[in-house]
Design an enzyme around this catalytic site. Structure first.
Site, mmCIF file in Angstrom:
data_model
loop_
_atom_site.group_PDB
_atom_site.id
_atom_site.type_symbol
_atom_site.label_atom_id
_atom_site.label_comp_id
_atom_site.label_asym_id
_atom_site.label_seq_id
_atom_site.Cartn_x
_atom_site.Cartn_y
_atom_site.Cartn_z
ATOM 1 N N TYR A 38 -2.976 1.832 8.385
ATOM 2 C CA TYR A 38 -1.764 2.111 9.152
ATOM 3 C C TYR A 38 -1.424 3.596 9.116
ATOM 4 O O TYR A 38 -2.113 4.391 8.464
ATOM 5 C CB TYR A 38 -0.604 1.260 8.637
ATOM 6 C CG TYR A 38 -0.031 1.666 7.292
ATOM 7 C CD1 TYR A 38 -0.809 1.653 6.146
ATOM 8 C CD2 TYR A 38 1.301 2.053 7.173
ATOM 9 C CE1 TYR A 38 -0.272 2.019 4.920
ATOM 10 C CE2 TYR A 38 1.847 2.420 5.948
ATOM 11 C CZ TYR A 38 1.042 2.401 4.825
ATOM 12 O OH TYR A 38 1.566 2.763 3.610
ATOM 13 N N ASP A 44 0.984 6.179 7.734
ATOM 14 C CA ASP A 44 2.003 6.316 6.691
ATOM 15 C C ASP A 44 2.392 7.788 6.554
ATOM 16 O O ASP A 44 1.563 8.630 6.197
ATOM 17 C CB ASP A 44 1.447 5.819 5.359
ATOM 18 C CG ASP A 44 2.514 5.799 4.273
ATOM 19 O OD1 ASP A 44 3.705 5.670 4.616
ATOM 20 O OD2 ASP A 44 2.163 5.899 3.093
ATOM 21 N N GLU A 69 -3.520 5.918 6.732
ATOM 22 C CA GLU A 69 -3.745 5.487 5.338
ATOM 23 C C GLU A 69 -4.591 4.228 5.319
ATOM 24 O O GLU A 69 -4.350 3.288 6.076
ATOM 25 C CB GLU A 69 -2.413 5.217 4.623
ATOM 26 C CG GLU A 69 -2.625 4.629 3.226
ATOM 27 C CD GLU A 69 -1.377 4.606 2.360
ATOM 28 O OE1 GLU A 69 -0.583 5.569 2.448
ATOM 29 O OE2 GLU A 69 -1.203 3.632 1.610
ATOM 30 N N SER A 118 -5.684 1.337 2.629
ATOM 31 C CA SER A 118 -5.483 0.758 1.296
ATOM 32 C C SER A 118 -6.526 -0.324 1.103
ATOM 33 O O SER A 118 -6.576 -1.278 1.893
ATOM 34 C CB SER A 118 -4.094 0.132 1.173
ATOM 35 O OG SER A 118 -3.105 1.061 1.543
ATOM 36 N N THR A 119 -7.351 -0.174 0.086
ATOM 37 C CA THR A 119 -8.395 -1.185 -0.145
ATOM 38 C C THR A 119 -7.755 -2.517 -0.484
ATOM 39 O O THR A 119 -6.605 -2.564 -0.951
ATOM 40 C CB THR A 119 -9.318 -0.805 -1.325
ATOM 41 O OG1 THR A 119 -8.564 -0.909 -2.557
ATOM 42 C CG2 THR A 119 -9.899 0.585 -1.166
ATOM 43 N N HIS A 141 -3.752 7.117 -4.240
ATOM 44 C CA HIS A 141 -3.064 6.405 -5.309
ATOM 45 C C HIS A 141 -3.944 5.293 -5.863
ATOM 46 O O HIS A 141 -4.419 4.448 -5.102
ATOM 47 C CB HIS A 141 -1.759 5.791 -4.789
ATOM 48 C CG HIS A 141 -0.849 6.801 -4.135
ATOM 49 N ND1 HIS A 141 0.230 6.440 -3.369
ATOM 50 C CD2 HIS A 141 -0.854 8.156 -4.140
ATOM 51 C CE1 HIS A 141 0.838 7.535 -2.926
ATOM 52 N NE2 HIS A 141 0.194 8.587 -3.374
ATOM 53 N N HIS A 144 1.532 2.294 -10.130
ATOM 54 C CA HIS A 144 1.254 3.031 -8.890
ATOM 55 C C HIS A 144 1.050 4.491 -9.282
ATOM 56 O O HIS A 144 2.000 5.250 -9.419
ATOM 57 C CB HIS A 144 2.477 2.840 -7.966
ATOM 58 C CG HIS A 144 2.397 3.554 -6.668
ATOM 59 N ND1 HIS A 144 3.388 4.425 -6.249
ATOM 60 C CD2 HIS A 144 1.484 3.527 -5.674
ATOM 61 C CE1 HIS A 144 3.070 4.887 -5.044
ATOM 62 N NE2 HIS A 144 1.935 4.367 -4.677
#
Lengths: 57, 500
Positions: free
Chosen positions: B97, B99, B104, B106-107, B161, B249
């Site tokens: 998406y 971000d 971004e 994210s796995t 992250h 995080h």
């Protein structure tokens, strides 16, 4: 002094390795260097000046 | 190693064919070049970035004024909030998406290092495929470029992250005490390297440092992520049953190009978390001044500078890491194959850093980048003030294999791999089947047209066929995941999926 890759002996990986990585392999350093230098010389000298981003997390 | 881990990566994005471009629009259009259709289906209703792991809810975040300014600007665009976000949950369990003006990836939640690295690399290739499609639409080859890095060399940083699932019973204070020191010196093998120094929005081209991100961290602990960044972020958003779990995080890390570096970064962190959980973390490793030490370590290429411990003693930065390594070797000598790999390569990496870091030029990002730059400087007879070096630093992270300097080295066979290309190709389409991401990914693959809203831990169905919420907040048990995947494979209708 010429920079070179030096592969050191290392413990066997317990994880599966790609086939082309089987066994120690001496890299063809000079050939890689020449190709990389050609690519690096092509980079726009103002590349990072033009590169502007917004703050993220 | 058996811990649920995921990596979020914000990519740099630029149009090279125009003088100025809107990163919101470019990120949005990039995401929409994915073959999964966009339908505004992310569920934000349960997200609360102000919930603090220290046991309170923050009144405000430091980025709020900037966010309000962005929103004001966003309202001038002809898109809704959801359209600008363009959230996609993919069939491989990943989220893709826009971000904060960066695309971004994210796995999905992964249980093993191999799975995690394959999915992180899959993200790179998915984004590159989308960029190729975007450039076809624009009709200009190479117009859009993407970078897996963390800075624009003008003082703007964006993150990578690493996230770890932890039991709620582990006090957050224990992480503050024992994890922060480890993170401060982790960069000696986890850093991606950077030409120059950034102070605020000011860039000085001054030598080379180990980390892309170290310049941007100002405090030890905080809930903020965009301003006054903390070494340990206290956002409490578990994406799981909050009574049982917390999600750590970590926003400190660099975006790594090397599979080996990512594996070592995440693997060692996971073992240190295990030490903390078992009360076995080295107590003497606490640092006197973590934030200033973070920057000092990043700027010391010799790795000879000492760090000051909270008891006043000084030890070398490599010996500081060895305190954690030795504790892990004692505790986990009988661990599984991945644990053995982590312990063995943690030790050999520290030994090589002490003897001759250049031995690691085929696997540790900052060393690889330094080798490339020194090779260039030697060939061109130039010094660290050469104006071309920041651009070469940037191109190290370009994810176009035709241009990216790291990917060129990898293609030449000069870089140590951790996973196969076949595993990466598979991860582009298939979720890890040993975590709840397998369930979520299969639901997206089978029932996308029935999904109304989706989140990491739930799917909301709406339509004529069936309505209801399918939740998997606490689906972490191996047998339960297998059984649910088996049941999902038998389901042909949403109604049968919801009927349990």
């Amino acid at each position: 002094m010429k920079m070179q890759f030096e592969r050191r002996e290392k413990p066997m990986d317990p994880v599966e390795r790609p086939r082309k990585e089987d066994g120690p392999k001496k890299p063809d350093t000079d050939r890689s260097r020449d190709r990389l230098l050609k690519k690096m010389r092509k980079v726009d000298p103002k590349q990072s000046e033009k590169y502007r981003q917004r703050t993220g997390e | 190693m058996q811990r649920l881990i995921g990596i979020e990566t914000e990519y740099g994005i630029i149009r090279e064919d125009v003088d100025e471009s809107d990163p919101v629009v470019e990120s949005m259009e990039l995401v929409r070049c994915h073959r999964r259709p966009f339908r505004a289906d992310w569920d934000y209703s349960e997200e609360d970035p102000k919930q603090d792991a220290r046991g309170f809810r923050a009144e405000t975040l430091q980025q709020e004024q900037e966010e309000l300014d962005f929103e004001k600007h966003d309202r001038e665009r002809p898109f809704s909030f959801h359209e600008m976000k363009s959230d996609l949950m993919l069939g491989n369990g990943a989220r893709f998406y826009n971000d904060h003006t960066h695309p971004e990836y994210s796995t999905p939640e992964c249980l093993t290092l191999k799975s995690l690295i394959a999915h992180d690399r899959a993200g790179e290739r998915i984004l590159h495929d989308c960029a190729k499609r975007r450039n076809q639409i624009l009709g200009i080859e190479g117009a859009l470029q993407l970078y897996k890095n963390n800075t624009d060399f003008h003082g703007h940083s964006y993150g990578c992250h690493d996230n770890y699932l932890l039991p709620r019973t582990l006090p957050f204070a224990d992480l503050v005490t024992h994890l922060i020191p480890f993170l401060v010196t982790r960069q000696i093998f986890a850093g991606a390297g950077k030409v120059g120094v950034e102070t605020g929005h000011h860039y000085t081209q001054k030598g080379f440092q180990l980390s892309q991100r170290a310049d941007f961290f100002e405090v030890e602990v905080s809930i903020d992520t965009m301003h006054a960044r903390p070494i340990l972020n206290s956002r409490d958003e578990p994406h799981a049953d909050a009574t049982q779990y917390r999600r750590l995080h970590l926003i400190l890390g660099d975006s790594n190009m090397s599979e080996y570096t990512t594996a070592l970064k995440v693997g060692t962190t996971s073992l240190v978390l295990q030490l903390i959980e078992q009360g076995l973390a080295p107590k003497e490793a606490r640092l006197e001044a973590p934030v200033s030490t973070l920057r000092a370590v990043s700027r010391d290429l010799s790795l000879k500078q000492s760090v000051t411990l909270s008891d006043g003693r000084s030890i070398s930065v490599i010996d500081h890491q060895r305190l954690y390594l030795e504790a892990a070797q004692k505790a986990f000598s009988k661990g599984d194959a991945e644990t053995q790999w982590i312990l063995s390569h943690w030790q050999s990496t520290l030994d090589a850093l002490e003897k001759d870091p250049m031995q690691l030029a085929d696997r540790i990002d900052w060393v690889t980048k330094l080798w490339l730059l020194k090779t260039f400087m030697e060939a061109e007879s130039c010094a660290w003030d050469d104006a071309r070096l920041p651009g070469l630093d940037l191109e190290y992270h370009n994810i176009d294999p035709e241009r990216g300097l790291f990917l060129s080295l990898e293609a030449e066979g000069e870089i140590q791999r951790f996973v196969t290309d076949d595993a990466i190709t598979q991860a582009m389409d298939m979720p890890p089947m040993d975590t709840r991401a397998g369930v979520r990914g299969l639901i997206v693959q089978k029932f996308l047209k029935n999904i109304h809203k989706i989140q990491w831990e739930k799917v909301i169905f709406k339509g004529n066929q069936a309505q209801g919420v399918y939740r998997f907040d606490d689906l972490f048990d191996d047998k339960a995941i297998k059984a649910e995947i088996h049941r999902l494979n038998q389901c042909t209708q949403v109604a049968s999926l919801l009927a349990h």
